[in-house]
Design an enzyme around this catalytic site. Structure first.
Site, PDB file in Angstrom:
ATOM      1  N   GLU A 283       0.791  -1.153  -0.062  1.00 33.35           N
ATOM      2  CA  GLU A 283      -0.032  -0.170  -0.048  1.00 33.35           C
ATOM      3  C   GLU A 283       0.802   1.306   0.047  1.00 33.35           C
ATOM      4  O   GLU A 283       0.506   2.375  -0.756  1.00 33.35           O
ATOM      5  CB  GLU A 283      -0.934  -0.235   1.204  1.00 33.35           C
ATOM      6  CG  GLU A 283      -2.048   1.071   1.321  1.00 33.35           C
ATOM      7  CD  GLU A 283      -2.934   1.122   2.552  1.00 33.35           C
ATOM      8  OE1 GLU A 283      -3.882   1.828   2.577  1.00 33.35           O
ATOM      9  OE2 GLU A 283      -2.380  -0.086   3.509  1.00 33.35           O
ATOM     10  N   LYS A 360      -7.153  -4.504  22.385  1.00 31.56           N
ATOM     11  CA  LYS A 360      -7.465  -5.570  21.672  1.00 31.56           C
ATOM     12  C   LYS A 360      -8.827  -6.332  21.787  1.00 31.56           C
ATOM     13  O   LYS A 360      -9.271  -6.849  21.037  1.00 31.56           O
ATOM     14  CB  LYS A 360      -6.169  -6.377  21.876  1.00 31.56           C
ATOM     15  CG  LYS A 360      -5.129  -6.167  20.896  1.00 31.56           C
ATOM     16  CD  LYS A 360      -5.189  -6.219  19.456  1.00 31.56           C
ATOM     17  CE  LYS A 360      -3.867  -5.597  18.737  1.00 31.56           C
ATOM     18  NZ  LYS A 360      -3.844  -5.342  17.346  1.00 31.56           N
TER      19      LYS A 360
END
Length: 583
Positions: A283, A360
């Site tokens: 990317e 998380k």
């Protein structure tokens, strides 16, 4: 550096000018008791336990916040000081519940240790417990105001270190207390679930939401195939709970311990860190060479950071890498590629993750892209602390375990994958692979020293085949505004972006000091954990993500190519502006 001469309990000592009495005493091995003080934070002398006397003076001062001066004479311990400190501790205990046996900090509580050190056996003051229900509104942390000792550490961490301002003091005098901003629930406040409040709390007032029972229930279920991944930073911290030194690499022992718990498949999040680099690195290359996205590209591995960005910098969403975090990539791959390879119904796979991070726990349900496999990609997250408790509860002698290896085909990793756990590590790993993708050549020296260090903000240039790639790194949320405001300013003026690539990690030092790591994290501990991850990198046979043979295999057999259709569906996500306050 100018030094001053002082006396501590009659012993002469020379220390740098500006040193606090507390730090000066440490140099002559004198330990002054503290409760509100933490080396990560500016001292603010809230608790009064560290009071000391000055020679030839009736004045008492607080050692944590008082700098020494030339000729100062200090008395740190005598019967009067002992009595004063004991009384302060007794007063704190009079507003603190006596339920140590049910507390997550039992045996590792700073107030409990002070009470033991001072031999407190009775309660001379009337018990005055605040009757306030615990705040369980977030999926990550629990706030129990009844246990709060008003030390202020959590508010200071949230405001000074993180710049989030989700916690504050409310009320006056006897009624003062810590509460979420606007006295609302944590989940309705600007809280980013980073857990640094819980990591710095000296007692059990703020702690991670314990979900060990969920993992045990899955292990007991004969229909479930339980797969567990471990994050890079866990391998250099878990051992501390079993007497090992911070930074000591215990990867093989963790694999072995998980199998003794009854886990069916043991994977390593380092594998998907390599996978993240293939996607995020590709990317970056496309943005740099083809102009297919906004510059600078900003890393997106840290869920506390992405939550912060969506709340404080939603205008930066186009700059964010769309690559999921390694944990979420691993979960998606476990319930697709791995399930296909092993011919297991993904509905029967229970995907768990051992993380250094409380955010998380929030990430696994943050949006619909966390269900890209057709199921919830990661079913439960346990912090390093939770795994340590589970190993102890199951009677496993961790230190004596023989090293084992992770399972294939999604367990092998490169050195680049392991340094994801340290500030600058994601940047370095990406640059190692970006160099190969842009030039077709490997870096002669894979260590990218320009991005290493522990300064809160670091800037530099990296040469890739003659092109100067400007990079910036920030860790500790309070530091990120400096960099992003530069980007905003340049954009508003129509100027070239000051950077091409930015890495942000919410916690100081990176994941090695995440909100779910063992208690007692200081810069000294951070440096040892960081050194452990760099050592793991150096000792790795493969140092770059694109050289990991299992990464090549998964693209060949399953994903096709980085940024391809299947990769986009499974390994990428998006972002949404979110309000600072939900109400």
């Amino acid at each position: 550096m100018k030094t001053v001469n002082i006396r501590i309990n009659g012993e002469s000592v020379q220390v740098p000018e500006g040193t606090t009495i507390l730090k000066a005493a440490e140099q002559v091995n004198v330990k002054i008791p503290v409760l509100c003080y933490h080396p990560d934070l500016p001292p603010w002398a809230a608790c009064g336990i560290c009071v000391v006397k000055l020679e030839n003076s009736p004045k008492m001062v607080r050692a944590c916040a008082t700098p020494v001066s030339e000729g100062m004479g200090i008395i740190t311990h005598d019967p009067e000081l002992h009595e004063i400190r004991r009384t302060v501790i007794e007063l704190i205990l009079s507003t603190h519940p006596n339920d140590c046996l049910k507390c997550g900090r039992n045996g590792n509580c700073e107030l409990q240790k002070l009470a033991a050190d001072f031999g407190i056996r009775e309660q001379p003051f009337e018990q005055r417990i605040r009757e306030i229900e615990p705040d369980t509104s977030t999926p990550s942390i629990v706030f129990n105001p009844e246990k709060c000792v008003n030390c202020g550490r959590c508010a200071n961490v949230c405001q000074v270190m993180q710049g989030v301002w989700a916690l504050e003091f409310i009320g006056r005098g006897e009624n003062v207390r810590i509460a979420p901003s606007a006295d609302d629930s944590l989940n309705d406040s600007p809280c980013i679930k980073c857990g640094q409040c819980s990591a710095h709390c000296p007692v059990g007032a703020i702690f991670e939401k314990d979900e060990t029972g969920k993992l045990l229930a899955a292990i007991r279920d004969p229909e479930k195939h339980v797969a567990v991944q471990i994050a890079p930073a866990v391998r250099v911290a878990l051992g501390e709970a079993f007497g090992m030194e911070p930074g000591e690499i215990s990867t093989g022992k963790i694999y072995a311990a998980l199998r003794k718990l009854g886990i069916d498949a043991v994977f390593d999040t380092n594998f998907s860190a390599d996978l993240t680099i293939m996607e995020e690195g590709s990317e970056l290359v496309q943005r740099l060479t083809k102009g297919t996205g906004a510059i600078p590209q900003i890393t997106s591995c840290c869920p506390a950071w992405t939550d912060f960005m969506e709340k404080y910098y939603p205008d930066m969403i186009p700059n964010f890498s769309t690559a999921k975090s390694p944990m979420m990539m691993q979960g998606a791959i476990t319930k697709t590629y791995y399930a296909e390879k092993k011919k297991i119904d993904p509905a029967n796979i229970y995907s768990a993750a051992i993380m250094p991070c409380t955010a998380k726990k929030y990430e696994i349900t943050r949006c619909e892209k966390m269900y890209s496999s057709g199921y919830q990609d990661v079913d439960v997250v346990l912090t390093t602390r939770e795994l340590a408790r589970l190993i102890k509860a199951m009677g496993i002698d961790f230190a004596s375990l023989k090293d084992e290896k992770a399972d294939s085909p999604i367990g092998a990793y490169s050195g680049a994958g392991t340094i994801f756990g340290v500030t600058g590590g994601v940047m370095e790993a990406a640059l190692r692979t970006a160099h190969k993708l842009i030039t077709g050549k490997e870096l002669e020296k894979v260590e990218v020293n320009e991005v290493r260090g522990v300064e809160g903000v670091r800037k530099g240039e990296v040469d890739i085949d003659g092109k100067k790639v400007k990079v910036a790194i920030a860790h500790g949320m309070a530091n990120v505004s400096q960099i992003l405001d530069e980007v905003r300013d340049a954009r508003e003026k129509g100027e070239e972006p000051p950077y091409h690539f930015i890495e942000v990690m919410a916690c100081r030092g990176g994941c090695i000091s995440g909100g779910g790591q063992p208690y007692g994290t200081t810069d000294e501990v951070r440096k040892k954990r960081i050194a452990g991850l760099y050592k793991d990198d150096v000792n790795s046979a493969v140092r770059c993500s694109h050289e990991n043979p299992e990464i090549s295999q998964i693209y060949k057999e399953f994903l096709g190519e980085p940024l391809g259709h299947k990769s986009h569906e499974l390994l990428h996500t998006g972002y949404t502006p979110r309000p600072l306050y939900r109400k």
